[in-house]
Design a protein around this motif. Structure first.
Motif, PDB file in Angstrom:
ATOM      1  N   VAL A   2      17.332  13.283  28.021  1.00  0.00           N
ATOM      2  CA  VAL A   2      16.220  14.231  28.003  1.00  0.00           C
ATOM      3  C   VAL A   2      16.477  15.349  27.005  1.00  0.00           C
ATOM      4  O   VAL A   2      15.568  15.762  26.254  1.00  0.00           O
ATOM      5  N   ASP A   3      17.695  15.845  26.963  1.00  0.00           N
ATOM      6  CA  ASP A   3      18.021  16.918  26.013  1.00  0.00           C
ATOM      7  C   ASP A   3      17.878  16.446  24.571  1.00  0.00           C
ATOM      8  O   ASP A   3      17.430  17.204  23.690  1.00  0.00           O
ATOM      9  N   GLU A   4      18.248  15.196  24.303  1.00  0.00           N
ATOM     10  CA  GLU A   4      18.077  14.646  22.954  1.00  0.00           C
ATOM     11  C   GLU A   4      16.596  14.552  22.577  1.00  0.00           C
ATOM     12  O   GLU A   4      16.209  14.855  21.440  1.00  0.00           O
ATOM     13  N   LEU A   5      15.779  14.139  23.533  1.00  0.00           N
ATOM     14  CA  LEU A   5      14.330  14.073  23.281  1.00  0.00           C
ATOM     15  C   LEU A   5      13.753  15.467  23.063  1.00  0.00           C
ATOM     16  O   LEU A   5      12.848  15.654  22.244  1.00  0.00           O
ATOM     17  N   ASP A   6      14.281  16.440  23.770  1.00  0.00           N
ATOM     18  CA  ASP A   6      13.847  17.824  23.599  1.00  0.00           C
ATOM     19  C   ASP A   6      14.089  18.273  22.159  1.00  0.00           C
ATOM     20  O   ASP A   6      13.196  18.851  21.497  1.00  0.00           O
ATOM     21  N   LYS A   7      15.274  18.006  21.648  1.00  0.00           N
ATOM     22  CA  LYS A   7      15.613  18.390  20.273  1.00  0.00           C
ATOM     23  C   LYS A   7      14.732  17.645  19.265  1.00  0.00           C
ATOM     24  O   LYS A   7      14.262  18.233  18.268  1.00  0.00           O
ATOM     25  N   GLU A   8      14.492  16.363  19.526  1.00  0.00           N
ATOM     26  CA  GLU A   8      13.648  15.573  18.625  1.00  0.00           C
ATOM     27  C   GLU A   8      12.219  16.099  18.612  1.00  0.00           C
ATOM     28  O   GLU A   8      11.584  16.203  17.551  1.00  0.00           O
ATOM     29  N   ALA A   9      11.701  16.461  19.783  1.00  0.00           N
ATOM     30  CA  ALA A   9      10.341  16.994  19.872  1.00  0.00           C
ATOM     31  C   ALA A   9      10.225  18.309  19.115  1.00  0.00           C
ATOM     32  O   ALA A   9       9.217  18.569  18.434  1.00  0.00           O
ATOM     33  N   LEU A  10      11.241  19.148  19.220  1.00  0.00           N
ATOM     34  CA  LEU A  10      11.231  20.433  18.506  1.00  0.00           C
ATOM     35  C   LEU A  10      11.185  20.206  17.002  1.00  0.00           C
ATOM     36  O   LEU A  10      10.419  20.860  16.276  1.00  0.00           O
ATOM     37  N   ALA A  11      11.987  19.257  16.511  1.00  0.00           N
ATOM     38  CA  ALA A  11      12.018  18.985  15.075  1.00  0.00           C
ATOM     39  C   ALA A  11      10.698  18.398  14.584  1.00  0.00           C
ATOM     40  O   ALA A  11      10.198  18.771  13.506  1.00  0.00           O
ATOM     41  N   LEU A  12      10.085  17.516  15.371  1.00  0.00           N
ATOM     42  CA  LEU A  12       8.861  16.839  14.938  1.00  0.00           C
ATOM     43  C   LEU A  12       7.628  17.736  14.994  1.00  0.00           C
ATOM     44  O   LEU A  12       6.629  17.450  14.341  1.00  0.00           O
ATOM     45  N   THR A  13       7.694  18.809  15.756  1.00  0.00           N
ATOM     46  CA  THR A  13       6.522  19.691  15.892  1.00  0.00           C
ATOM     47  C   THR A  13       6.698  21.022  15.165  1.00  0.00           C
ATOM     48  O   THR A  13       5.842  21.904  15.298  1.00  0.00           O
ATOM     49  N   LYS A  14       7.750  21.170  14.408  1.00  0.00           N
ATOM     50  CA  LYS A  14       8.001  22.468  13.766  1.00  0.00           C
ATOM     51  C   LYS A  14       6.921  22.827  12.748  1.00  0.00           C
ATOM     52  O   LYS A  14       6.655  24.005  12.508  1.00  0.00           O
ATOM     53  N   ASP A  15       6.268  21.820  12.168  1.00  0.00           N
ATOM     54  CA  ASP A  15       5.221  22.079  11.176  1.00  0.00           C
ATOM     55  C   ASP A  15       3.817  22.010  11.768  1.00  0.00           C
ATOM     56  O   ASP A  15       2.827  22.092  11.048  1.00  0.00           O
ATOM     57  N   GLY A  16       3.727  21.815  13.070  1.00  0.00           N
ATOM     58  CA  GLY A  16       2.416  21.756  13.713  1.00  0.00           C
ATOM     59  C   GLY A  16       2.387  20.699  14.795  1.00  0.00           C
ATOM     60  O   GLY A  16       3.303  19.872  14.920  1.00  0.00           O
ATOM     61  N   PRO A  17       1.344  20.715  15.615  1.00  0.00           N
ATOM     62  CA  PRO A  17       1.242  19.761  16.727  1.00  0.00           C
ATOM     63  C   PRO A  17       1.027  18.328  16.250  1.00  0.00           C
ATOM     64  O   PRO A  17       0.585  18.088  15.125  1.00  0.00           O
ATOM     65  N   ILE A  18       1.329  17.390  17.123  1.00  0.00           N
ATOM     66  CA  ILE A  18       1.127  15.967  16.859  1.00  0.00           C
ATOM     67  C   ILE A  18      -0.178  15.550  17.523  1.00  0.00           C
ATOM     68  O   ILE A  18      -0.359  15.715  18.730  1.00  0.00           O
ATOM     69  N   LYS A  19      -1.084  15.006  16.733  1.00  0.00           N
ATOM     70  CA  LYS A  19      -2.366  14.532  17.266  1.00  0.00           C
ATOM     71  C   LYS A  19      -2.204  13.084  17.710  1.00  0.00           C
ATOM     72  O   LYS A  19      -1.889  12.205  16.912  1.00  0.00           O
ATOM     73  N   PHE A  20      -2.423  12.859  19.026  1.00  0.00           N
ATOM     74  CA  PHE A  20      -2.199  11.511  19.549  1.00  0.00           C
ATOM     75  C   PHE A  20      -2.953  11.317  20.860  1.00  0.00           C
ATOM     76  O   PHE A  20      -2.890  12.154  21.758  1.00  0.00           O
TER      77      PHE A  20
END
Length: 286
Positions: free
Chosen positions: A245-263
């Motif tokens: 879960v902590d790894e996914l948390d870090k990945e989510a932070l990196a992927l959304t740093k430039d804006g939200p993900i539309k999905f």
């Protein structure tokens, strides 16, 4: 003004949810148009829907019944109704739709099923089709049923949006390892198919609304999993899952740093029950 409208004028503005600020409830208000909401049934209530319902006194709502299968949620909704000043003359009922449920009215002008079909697997699994029939049985002829839902999240997609799929999988695994039941969302096509099967029912409108996943949105789902760790059968298993879960948390932070993900998308399906004339013939509303 109705009593509900008068009471709502005394509420704290910060607690209310207006249709103009919520795209899903706003769509319901648009569909309802000038038709009064009348006697309203919130078939799977929660704090968010209650805060919107509390604003409907000046839109022709005469009373509401709010149903939940969760005793804790009932208390939360009762407390919120008192804070909002809409507890008098309305009903908050705890119970399962497939056991004895004591509702104050046999039929309602308007029914809201706010993510109810998806949540049903947590309380009455495998009975989603029956639930659709049951809701319609409580709808007055000429009345409208509004079904709000989430299009199911797949197991995998290409690109950054796959983080949403990964988080969903891990969150659900945590729920199962804690010995609890997951919710099970249903696609909008399934909802439409069920509507077609029910006599004297017509589909009015289907609208979808894209979802923007910000970091905080994703973390809320991860936190659902985190809260299940103490219920895991082994602490070593909980520790290993915490790392995932902590790894996914870090990945989510990196992927959304430039804006939200539309999905993905939420949807609102509106359905109307036909009148029957003196010859028992169906007469759909215009």
């Amino acid at each position: 003004l109705s009593l509900l409208a008068i009471n709502s004028s005394k509420m704290g503005e910060g607690k209310l949810v207006y249709g103009k600020d919520d795209v899903l409830f706003g769509k319901i208000e648009e569909q309802q148009s000038e038709t009064p909401f009348g006697n309203l049934l919130d078939a799977g209530t929660g704090i968010h829907s209650l805060r919107w319902i509390a604003t409907l006194g000046d839109k022709g709502m005469t009373s509401f019944t709010a149903v939940t299968a969760d005793k804790t949620m009932k208390k939360n909704v009762q407390d919120e109704a008192e804070r909002l000043g809409v507890h008098e003359g309305n009903h908050i009922v705890v119970g399962n739709w497939f056991s004895k449920l004591d509702l104050p009215y046999n039929q309602y002008d308007t029914i809201l099923a706010d993510y109810l079909i998806g949540a049903l697997d947590g309380f009455s699994p495998y009975r989603q089709e029956e639930m659709m029939q049951k809701l319609v049985s409580f709808l007055k002829p000429g009345g409208t049923l509004y079904i709000v839902g989430l299009e199911p999240i797949p197991d995998f997609v290409e690109g950054p949006a796959n983080i949403i799929c990964k988080v969903r999988r891990v969150r659900d695994a945590c729920i199962l390892l804690a010995g609890h039941r997951m919710y099970r969302e249903y696609p909008v096509e399934w909802i439409q198919t069920q509507i077609e099967k029910i006599p004297n029912l017509s589909l009015k409108d289907t609208s979808s609304f894209p979802i923007l996943y910000r970091y905080n949105t994703i973390v809320r789902q991860l936190d659902v999993g985190r809260r299940k760790f103490p219920l895991f059968p082994k602490t070593t298993l909980a520790k290993a899952m915490e790392e995932v879960v902590d790894e996914l948390d870090k990945e989510a932070l990196a992927l959304t740093k430039d804006g939200p993900i539309k999905f993905g998308f939420d949807y609102v399906v509106s359905v109307q029950k036909a009148f029957l004339d003196e010859n028992n013939m169906t007469r759909h509303c215009e």
